[in-house]
Design a protein around this motif. Sequence first.
Motif, short mmCIF file in Angstrom:
data_model
loop_
_atom_site.label_atom_id
_atom_site.label_comp_id
_atom_site.label_asym_id
_atom_site.label_seq_id
_atom_site.Cartn_x
_atom_site.Cartn_y
_atom_site.Cartn_z
N PHE A 1 0.77 -1.37 0.01
CA PHE A 1 -0.03 -0.02 -0.01
C PHE A 1 0.80 1.54 0.02
O PHE A 1 0.19 2.36 0.01
N ARG A 2 2.27 1.05 0.06
CA ARG A 2 3.05 2.38 -0.33
C ARG A 2 2.97 2.70 -1.61
O ARG A 2 3.72 3.83 -2.00
N ASP A 3 2.88 1.72 -2.48
CA ASP A 3 2.79 2.02 -4.15
C ASP A 3 1.49 2.42 -4.32
O ASP A 3 0.65 2.73 -3.46
N PRO A 4 1.13 2.69 -5.54
CA PRO A 4 -0.13 3.38 -6.03
C PRO A 4 -1.24 2.43 -5.66
O PRO A 4 -1.04 1.39 -5.67
N LEU A 5 -2.61 2.87 -4.97
CA LEU A 5 -3.46 2.15 -4.64
C LEU A 5 -4.28 1.84 -5.69
O LEU A 5 -4.45 2.12 -6.69
N PRO A 6 -5.02 0.58 -5.52
CA PRO A 6 -6.05 0.00 -6.50
C PRO A 6 -7.08 1.14 -6.67
O PRO A 6 -7.46 1.95 -5.89
N GLU A 7 -7.42 1.28 -7.91
CA GLU A 7 -8.56 2.32 -8.37
C GLU A 7 -9.71 2.43 -7.78
O GLU A 7 -10.23 1.20 -7.72
N GLY A 8 -10.24 3.35 -7.03
CA GLY A 8 -11.67 3.29 -6.67
C GLY A 8 -12.58 3.89 -7.72
O GLY A 8 -12.47 3.46 -8.61
N PRO A 9 -13.68 4.25 -7.15
CA PRO A 9 -13.91 4.60 -5.77
C PRO A 9 -14.69 3.63 -4.58
O PRO A 9 -14.95 2.59 -5.32
N PHE A 10 -14.21 3.83 -3.56
CA PHE A 10 -14.64 2.76 -2.69
C PHE A 10 -15.37 3.31 -1.61
O PHE A 10 -15.28 4.47 -1.40
N ASP A 11 -16.55 2.56 -0.98
CA ASP A 11 -17.21 3.10 -0.16
C ASP A 11 -16.74 3.34 1.42
O ASP A 11 -17.03 4.23 2.19
N GLY A 12 -15.22 2.49 1.60
CA GLY A 12 -14.80 2.56 2.71
C GLY A 12 -13.48 1.80 2.66
O GLY A 12 -13.13 1.10 1.63
N VAL A 13 -12.39 2.29 3.57
CA VAL A 13 -11.16 1.84 3.59
C VAL A 13 -10.67 1.29 5.01
O VAL A 13 -11.28 2.11 5.81
N LEU A 14 -10.32 0.19 5.28
CA LEU A 14 -10.09 -0.30 6.33
C LEU A 14 -8.42 -0.61 6.61
O LEU A 14 -7.82 -1.20 5.63
N ALA A 15 -7.94 0.30 7.50
CA ALA A 15 -6.46 -0.19 7.89
C ALA A 15 -6.23 -0.54 9.22
O ALA A 15 -6.28 -0.04 9.97
N ALA A 16 -6.00 -2.20 9.27
CA ALA A 16 -6.27 -2.43 10.67
C ALA A 16 -4.75 -3.18 11.10
O ALA A 16 -4.28 -4.07 10.47
N ASN A 17 -4.23 -2.57 12.03
CA ASN A 17 -2.93 -2.96 12.30
C ASN A 17 -1.83 -3.09 11.28
O ASN A 17 -1.17 -4.01 11.08
N SER A 18 -1.86 -2.15 10.31
CA SER A 18 -1.25 -2.15 9.06
C SER A 18 -0.26 -0.87 8.85
O SER A 18 1.05 -0.77 8.52
#
Length: 213
Positions: A78-95
């Motif tokens: 996820f330090r690289d370009p992210l997948p193309e959205g749009p997304f309704d939400g993003v979760l980053a758990a212990n990352s």
Amino acid sequence: MDHRDHVDLIRAGVAGTGRRWLELGAGEGAFTLALADLLGPGAGILALDRDAGSLRRLADELARRFPDRDVRVRVGDFRDPLPEGPFDGVLAANSLHFVTDPVDVLRRVAATISPGGRLIVVEYDADRGNPWVPHPFSSRRFAALAAAAGFSGVREIGRVPSRFLGAIYAAVAEPPAEPPAEPPAEPAAEPAGAAPPAESAGAAPPAGAAPQD
């Protein structure tokens, strides 16, 4: 923590959102399973992680427990370009505690979330790390990091004790109403000796107009 703890920790952040989500650093999927449980049948989740083996185990477990969810896995950082959205939400758990500059990641996350969507972060409530959790950030510090990345409405939505670093919290934040504008491109330098552009025949600047550079 068990599955019910994971579900309860993020429940308030998921409630009322759409059903297309991105997860950063999914690992073997403890929180992916919680998200799939909360979103219900027909949910679409893209789980991103660098470890292909962990993602295979995640995919197998999700297929066994939640076969009616559309969960896809992708090997990536996820330090690289992210997948193309749009997304309704993003979760980053212990990352996010594995990166030294979470604001950079958060800015790019904001650009993938649709208007009205949400970011949920699960993190250790500490500002000093260790070899296993090198760069945690407390709930209080997350509010400042999220604001620096353009998020608003930051609030804590859950907390559980942890023998490791005191406590684990979950927080939710809302992305900017519009993605940050791209900086203007630098004008191309004119070659030496180039003639100035010709004016249109008969065109005159309006009265009081400032001269154009």
